[in-house]
Design a protein around this motif. Structure first.
Motif, PDB file in Angstrom:
ATOM      1  N   ARG A   1     -25.461  22.879 -28.246  1.00  0.00           N
ATOM      2  CA  ARG A   1     -25.657  21.630 -28.985  1.00  0.00           C
ATOM      3  C   ARG A   1     -24.447  20.752 -28.771  1.00  0.00           C
ATOM      4  NH1 ARG A   1     -29.217  22.006 -33.817  1.00  0.00           N
ATOM      5  NH2 ARG A   1     -30.667  23.662 -33.324  1.00  0.00           N
ATOM      6  N   GLU A   2     -24.582  19.785 -27.881  1.00  0.00           N
ATOM      7  CA  GLU A   2     -23.479  18.871 -27.598  1.00  0.00           C
ATOM      8  C   GLU A   2     -23.747  17.519 -28.238  1.00  0.00           C
ATOM      9  OE1 GLU A   2     -20.848  19.837 -26.568  1.00  0.00           O
ATOM     10  OE2 GLU A   2     -21.159  21.570 -25.278  1.00  0.00           O
ATOM     11  N   THR A   3     -22.696  16.898 -28.712  1.00  0.00           N
ATOM     12  CA  THR A   3     -22.776  15.561 -29.281  1.00  0.00           C
ATOM     13  C   THR A   3     -21.723  14.707 -28.578  1.00  0.00           C
ATOM     14  OG1 THR A   3     -21.228  16.138 -31.028  1.00  0.00           O
ATOM     15  CG2 THR A   3     -23.561  16.462 -31.509  1.00  0.00           C
ATOM     16  N   PRO A   4     -21.735  13.390 -28.722  1.00  0.00           N
ATOM     17  CA  PRO A   4     -20.824  12.541 -27.944  1.00  0.00           C
ATOM     18  C   PRO A   4     -19.359  12.943 -27.983  1.00  0.00           C
ATOM     19  CG  PRO A   4     -22.464  11.185 -29.022  1.00  0.00           C
ATOM     20  CD  PRO A   4     -22.673  12.594 -29.529  1.00  0.00           C
ATOM     21  N   LEU A   5     -18.819  13.297 -29.164  1.00  0.00           N
ATOM     22  CA  LEU A   5     -17.401  13.623 -29.261  1.00  0.00           C
ATOM     23  C   LEU A   5     -17.089  14.975 -28.628  1.00  0.00           C
ATOM     24  CD1 LEU A   5     -14.702  12.586 -30.327  1.00  0.00           C
ATOM     25  CD2 LEU A   5     -15.164  13.804 -32.467  1.00  0.00           C
ATOM     26  N   ARG A   6     -18.094  15.878 -28.610  1.00  0.00           N
ATOM     27  CA  ARG A   6     -17.840  17.230 -28.118  1.00  0.00           C
ATOM     28  C   ARG A   6     -18.601  17.512 -26.832  1.00  0.00           C
ATOM     29  NH1 ARG A   6     -19.211  17.627 -33.309  1.00  0.00           N
ATOM     30  NH2 ARG A   6     -21.163  18.687 -32.873  1.00  0.00           N
ATOM     31  N   SER A   7     -18.966  16.481 -26.112  1.00  0.00           N
ATOM     32  CA  SER A   7     -19.812  16.659 -24.939  1.00  0.00           C
ATOM     33  C   SER A   7     -19.231  17.658 -23.951  1.00  0.00           C
ATOM     34  CB  SER A   7     -20.017  15.312 -24.247  1.00  0.00           C
ATOM     35  OG  SER A   7     -20.834  15.471 -23.113  1.00  0.00           O
ATOM     36  N   ALA A   8     -20.039  18.681 -23.623  1.00  0.00           N
ATOM     37  CA  ALA A   8     -19.689  19.709 -22.637  1.00  0.00           C
ATOM     38  C   ALA A   8     -18.321  20.319 -22.898  1.00  0.00           C
ATOM     39  CB  ALA A   8     -19.770  19.136 -21.238  1.00  0.00           C
ATOM     40  N   ALA A   9     -17.965  20.516 -24.156  1.00  0.00           N
ATOM     41  CA  ALA A   9     -16.653  21.070 -24.460  1.00  0.00           C
ATOM     42  C   ALA A   9     -16.752  22.251 -25.423  1.00  0.00           C
ATOM     43  CB  ALA A   9     -15.748  19.991 -25.042  1.00  0.00           C
ATOM     44  N   LEU A  10     -17.242  22.020 -26.646  1.00  0.00           N
ATOM     45  CA  LEU A  10     -17.240  23.075 -27.641  1.00  0.00           C
ATOM     46  C   LEU A  10     -18.542  23.867 -27.671  1.00  0.00           C
ATOM     47  CD1 LEU A  10     -15.417  21.326 -30.625  1.00  0.00           C
ATOM     48  CD2 LEU A  10     -14.466  22.564 -28.690  1.00  0.00           C
ATOM     49  N   GLY A  11     -19.652  23.187 -27.905  1.00  0.00           N
ATOM     50  CA  GLY A  11     -20.934  23.884 -28.006  1.00  0.00           C
ATOM     51  C   GLY A  11     -21.274  24.645 -26.736  1.00  0.00           C
ATOM     52  N   SER A  12     -21.067  24.004 -25.578  1.00  0.00           N
ATOM     53  CA  SER A  12     -21.408  24.659 -24.311  1.00  0.00           C
ATOM     54  C   SER A  12     -20.527  25.874 -24.069  1.00  0.00           C
ATOM     55  CB  SER A  12     -21.267  23.672 -23.153  1.00  0.00           C
ATOM     56  OG  SER A  12     -19.943  23.196 -23.043  1.00  0.00           O
ATOM     57  N   ARG A  13     -19.232  25.755 -24.371  1.00  0.00           N
ATOM     58  CA  ARG A  13     -18.322  26.871 -24.146  1.00  0.00           C
ATOM     59  C   ARG A  13     -18.676  28.057 -25.034  1.00  0.00           C
ATOM     60  NH1 ARG A  13     -13.357  25.353 -26.571  1.00  0.00           N
ATOM     61  NH2 ARG A  13     -14.130  26.574 -28.305  1.00  0.00           N
ATOM     62  N   ILE A  14     -18.988  27.794 -26.294  1.00  0.00           N
ATOM     63  CA  ILE A  14     -19.346  28.869 -27.220  1.00  0.00           C
ATOM     64  C   ILE A  14     -20.627  29.566 -26.757  1.00  0.00           C
ATOM     65  CG2 ILE A  14     -20.175  29.335 -29.559  1.00  0.00           C
ATOM     66  CD1 ILE A  14     -17.150  28.965 -29.345  1.00  0.00           C
ATOM     67  N   ALA A  15     -21.625  28.801 -26.329  1.00  0.00           N
ATOM     68  CA  ALA A  15     -22.877  29.381 -25.858  1.00  0.00           C
ATOM     69  C   ALA A  15     -22.658  30.203 -24.591  1.00  0.00           C
ATOM     70  CB  ALA A  15     -23.895  28.275 -25.609  1.00  0.00           C
ATOM     71  N   GLN A  16     -21.853  29.681 -23.676  1.00  0.00           N
ATOM     72  CA  GLN A  16     -21.563  30.408 -22.448  1.00  0.00           C
ATOM     73  C   GLN A  16     -20.812  31.709 -22.734  1.00  0.00           C
ATOM     74  OE1 GLN A  16     -19.408  27.443 -20.271  1.00  0.00           O
ATOM     75  NE2 GLN A  16     -21.247  26.384 -19.562  1.00  0.00           N
TER      76      GLN A  16
END
Length: 307
Positions: free
Chosen positions: A259-274
């Motif tokens: 779940r990415e949002t503008p401020l966290r795009s491809a940074a927090l949500g993607s890393r946690i899921a990966q």
């Protein structure tokens, strides 16, 4: 073994409902996966939905078209691309999902809410915790167990494992490399594209190449997997988008649902899921030779603890 390569064709959706194969998946998860294949006008609608799913569920088709700067015809086309024959069914499922997520989160903020300038640190903690928790939960739902088993089997039997990702995905690659090395597997992580390509060029059918990319479209990472595939290595993609160039190349696709949002795009949500997927892969490989893995972990612990 190629799994989750494509979304279910539109012709398999029944009127007013979603296909049984996708019925257990959430609306937002499927739309995130669909994003790369959408036309620009359809993508604007998807972005509006993902930015404010609760607001989207209350708007009319004309309001959505105006919000996305497009036509109602495009909204109809987007609805069908999302797997629905009627716009009202999309809104209905979205409303139900919004309610489920609010109840599951136990918080008073919308699950998709981004960080805003006026948020307190307490708000920041609540929003990040909610979105990352939901990223993990969504990933657990879409991660295909057969694909995971195939990846575990390939890595457990490989003479060498090469891993490549860029940016935040590189951090995830390092995590996997160190975990595999700690149980005695030969694993190499390449943070730079040219080094990754030259390493991939000398692989063979005894090797596994793992490419990590949230978008599945990072050019250097895609090229790494293409070169590795040409050598006969088993190729594994960890990506959020199953219709991406990376997924198309891979023998095995391990899908995330970040779940990415503008401020966290491809940074927090993607890393946690990966990282969640990587932990599942590592644990499966360790289980494949449990006693040897435990012994290796004990030896490595002793090496750094002075014992």
């Amino acid at each position: 073994m190629r799994l989750l390569a494509t979304l279910v064709p539109e012709s398999r959706w029944t009127v007013g409902t979603r296909d049984a194969e996708a019925s257990s998946r959430t609306v937002l998860v499927e739309l995130r996966a669909l994003m790369p294949s959408l036309r620009p006008s359809e993508r604007r609608i998807a972005e509006a939905l993902l930015a404010d799913p609760e607001g989207f569920a209350t708007r009319s088709m004309a309001e959505i078209a105006d919000l996305a700067g497009t036509s109602t015809t495009t909204v109809v086309r987007f609805t069908r691309r999302a797997g629905y024959s009627r716009f009202r069914d999309l809104r209905h499922d979205l409303t139900e999902q919004n309610l489920r997520e609010r109840l599951a989160s136990g918080a008073g903020v919308a699950p998709a809410a981004d960080i805003s300038p006026g948020d307190s640190l307490s708000d920041v903690v609540a929003k990040i915790a909610m979105n990352e928790t939901l990223s993990i939960a969504d990933t657990a739902e879409v991660l295909d167990i057969d694909a995971l088993a195939a990846a575990v089997e390939a890595i457990a039997g490989a003479a060498r494992v090469d891993i490549h990702g860029i940016g935040a995905s590189s951090v995830v690659g390092v995590d996997l490399q160190r975990k595999l090395s700690r149980i005695g597997r030969i694993a190499l992580e390449w943070p730079e594209a040219h080094a990754a390509w030259t390493a991939a060029a000398v692989l063979d059918d005894r090797a596994v190449a793992i490419a990590i990319s949230h978008s599945g479209a990072t050019a250097g990472v895609v090229e790494f997997l293409r070169i590795a595939k040409a050598t006969g290595a088993t190729t594994v993609a960890i990506t959020n988008h199953e219709r991406s160039p990376l997924a198309e190349l891979a023998d095995i696709v391990l899908r995330t649902a970040a779940r990415e949002t503008p401020l966290r795009s491809a940074a927090l949500g993607s890393r946690i899921a990966q990282l969640m997927v990587v932990d599942c892969v590592f644990t499966g490989v360790a289980q494949a030779d449990y006693e040897a893995s435990v012994a290796a972990i004990e030896k490595t612990h002793q090496a750094v603890s002075g014992g």
